[in-house]
Write an enzyme that holds these catalytic residues in place. Structure first.
Site, mmCIF file in Angstrom:
data_model
loop_
_atom_site.group_PDB
_atom_site.id
_atom_site.type_symbol
_atom_site.label_atom_id
_atom_site.label_comp_id
_atom_site.label_asym_id
_atom_site.label_seq_id
_atom_site.Cartn_x
_atom_site.Cartn_y
_atom_site.Cartn_z
ATOM 1 N N GLY A 41 0.816 -1.213 0.000
ATOM 2 C CA GLY A 41 0.000 0.000 0.000
ATOM 3 C C GLY A 41 0.847 1.259 0.000
ATOM 4 N N GLY A 71 5.724 4.424 -8.622
ATOM 5 C CA GLY A 71 6.554 3.219 -8.761
ATOM 6 C C GLY A 71 5.671 1.983 -8.823
ATOM 7 N N HIS A 72 4.697 1.905 -7.913
ATOM 8 C CA HIS A 72 3.722 0.799 -7.958
ATOM 9 C C HIS A 72 2.936 0.883 -9.271
ATOM 10 C CE1 HIS A 72 4.002 1.395 -3.426
ATOM 11 N NE2 HIS A 72 4.294 0.119 -3.545
ATOM 12 N N GLU A 82 12.541 -3.676 -9.700
ATOM 13 C CA GLU A 82 13.991 -3.792 -9.490
ATOM 14 C C GLU A 82 14.464 -2.848 -8.386
ATOM 15 O OE1 GLU A 82 15.848 -3.225 -13.298
ATOM 16 O OE2 GLU A 82 15.547 -5.333 -13.841
ATOM 17 N N SER A 119 9.290 5.819 -3.447
ATOM 18 C CA SER A 119 9.140 4.902 -2.319
ATOM 19 C C SER A 119 8.070 5.440 -1.380
ATOM 20 C CB SER A 119 10.464 4.801 -1.560
ATOM 21 O OG SER A 119 10.267 4.193 -0.306
HETATM 22 P P1 AMP Z 1 6.164 -2.298 -1.531
HETATM 23 O O1 AMP Z 1 4.763 -1.771 -1.474
HETATM 24 O O2 AMP Z 1 7.194 -1.349 -1.081
HETATM 25 O O3 AMP Z 1 6.288 -3.677 -0.907
HETATM 26 O O4 AMP Z 1 6.464 -2.524 -3.071
HETATM 27 C C1 AMP Z 1 5.643 -3.331 -3.875
HETATM 28 C C2 AMP Z 1 6.316 -3.555 -5.191
HETATM 29 O O5 AMP Z 1 6.517 -2.307 -5.832
HETATM 30 C C3 AMP Z 1 7.690 -4.220 -5.066
HETATM 31 O O6 AMP Z 1 7.852 -5.187 -6.109
HETATM 32 C C4 AMP Z 1 8.631 -3.066 -5.235
HETATM 33 O O7 AMP Z 1 9.898 -3.432 -5.745
HETATM 34 C C5 AMP Z 1 7.863 -2.237 -6.243
HETATM 35 N N1 AMP Z 1 8.334 -0.853 -6.220
HETATM 36 C C6 AMP Z 1 8.365 -0.008 -5.160
HETATM 37 N N2 AMP Z 1 8.911 1.165 -5.504
HETATM 38 C C7 AMP Z 1 9.235 1.059 -6.816
HETATM 39 C C8 AMP Z 1 9.854 1.929 -7.755
HETATM 40 N N3 AMP Z 1 10.259 3.150 -7.407
HETATM 41 N N4 AMP Z 1 10.031 1.489 -9.019
HETATM 42 C C9 AMP Z 1 9.636 0.245 -9.390
HETATM 43 N N5 AMP Z 1 9.054 -0.629 -8.544
HETATM 44 C C10 AMP Z 1 8.860 -0.233 -7.282
#
Ligand code: AMP
Length: 299
Positions: free
Chosen positions: A48, A53-54, A167, A204
């Site tokens: 969430g 990025g998501h 990545e 992020s």
């Molecule tokens: P998280 O919500 O932080 O667990 O991220 C969920 C997914 O989104 C994971 O596969 C992360 O690697 C991806 N993700 C998060 N930030 C980025 C970003 N800036 N660019 C690409 N993928 C991202």
């Protein structure tokens, strides 16, 4: 009107038209119905606090699959620091608005901790051939067991054909590949490029917690990674590491936790360069108590 004090009012979960699946049988059977029709199911697991990025992962999934499931679950077993779990941003309503804007046909799975773990919130044991012992694994003991545990459970529930990972968490991506291999899971893992702000900072959920000064300082992380990549062409691994460590010395608002050059497949610490191998640089930096990670392909 007076409301009895023992009544707990739960926030509505589908205020904006998107249905949110919260229990296992519901999401599993919704996916199964699509699969029976021969549709390809994509899956993007998230915690969430959604951002662009998501969004890039959702778009990759939508381009490659007929139906896309997004999970929103802040997984307690992957937090080695209780304060980090506590302060992790949570806003389901904002996330649903974000998702609806991308595509209102996305299937959203937002389970409770009990739905995923039952009464015992505990990670499983895995043998990742050392992939989990370095970098994030070394600095966050138990982190990857927690990640792999929740993904194993989520893959079982959602049963996707393809799953998409960023990545941005490159070590996690390699561990997910390993998980799929050792557990023999019928899912294809797809790695997607890092999405960045215009100034280079990797997107992020944690960026929201940066103060103005910390946010202004943070593009330095990617800038330094790009310089390291340039130096990697004609300098030794040791010299590149030394360069980055020097750059961060005395840098206001940013404290280097680690900078490491590793083999892009095995993630083993590199000491020398071999022409036939691919290398990647990995970095973790504290801006106050906010921990930021990033990485870059070097060759
Ligand atoms: P998280 O919500 O932080 O667990 O991220 C969920 C997914 O989104 C994971 O596969 C992360 O690697 C991806 N993700 C998060 N930030 C980025 C970003 N800036 N660019 C690409 N993928 C991202």
């Amino acid at each position: 009107m007076q409301i009895a004090s023992n009544i707990v009012i739960l926030p509505p979960v589908n205020l904006i038209g998107m249905h949110v699946y919260t229990n296992r049988p519901e999401i599993s059977s919704a996916v199964a119905k699509h699969k029976e029709k021969g549709l390809k199911i994509g899956f993007v697991p998230t915690m969430g606090a959604l951002h662009r990025g998501h969004g890039s992962l959702f778009n990759f999934a939508l381009e490659n699959c007929d139906v896309v499931v997004v999970s929103i679950f802040v997984n307690p077993t992957q937090f080695n620091n209780p304060a980090d779990l506590e302060t992790y941003p949570r806003d389901l309503q904002a996330d649903l608005e974000f998702l609806e804007h991308i595509n209102p046909n996305l299937l959203v799975f937002a389970p409770s901790t009990t739905t995923i773990y039952g009464s015992e919130i505990k990670a499983l044991d895995f043998n990742f051939d050392g992939l989990d012992q370095v970098m994030e694994g070394a600095f966050r003991p138990g982190h990857f067991e927690g990640v792999a545990t929740v993904l194993k459970y989520l893959f079982e529930i959602v049963n996707p054909d393809m799953a998409f990972f960023g990545e941005k968490d490159y070590q996690q991506l390699q561990i997910v590949n390993k998980l799929v291999e050792i557990e023999n899971l019928p899912v294809q893992i797809v790695g997607c490029p890092i999405s960045r702000h215009d100034d280079g900072l990797a997107e992020s959920s944690r960026n929201k917690r940066l103060t103005k000064k910390q946010r202004e300082a943070s593009p330095f992380i990617y800038k330094t990674l790009m310089q390291a990549k340039e130096h990697f062409n004609d300098q030794s691994v040791e010299d590149v590491v030394h360069f980055v460590e020097q750059e961060f010395k005395g840098k206001e608002h940013l404290e280097l936790e680690y900078f490491e050059i590793a083999n892009a497949t095995t993630l083993k610490h590199a000491t020398t360069k071999k022409a036939e191998d691919k290398y990647r640089a990995f970095i973790a930096v504290f801006a106050g108590d906010v921990r930021l990670i990033d990485n870059i392909a070097l060759n």
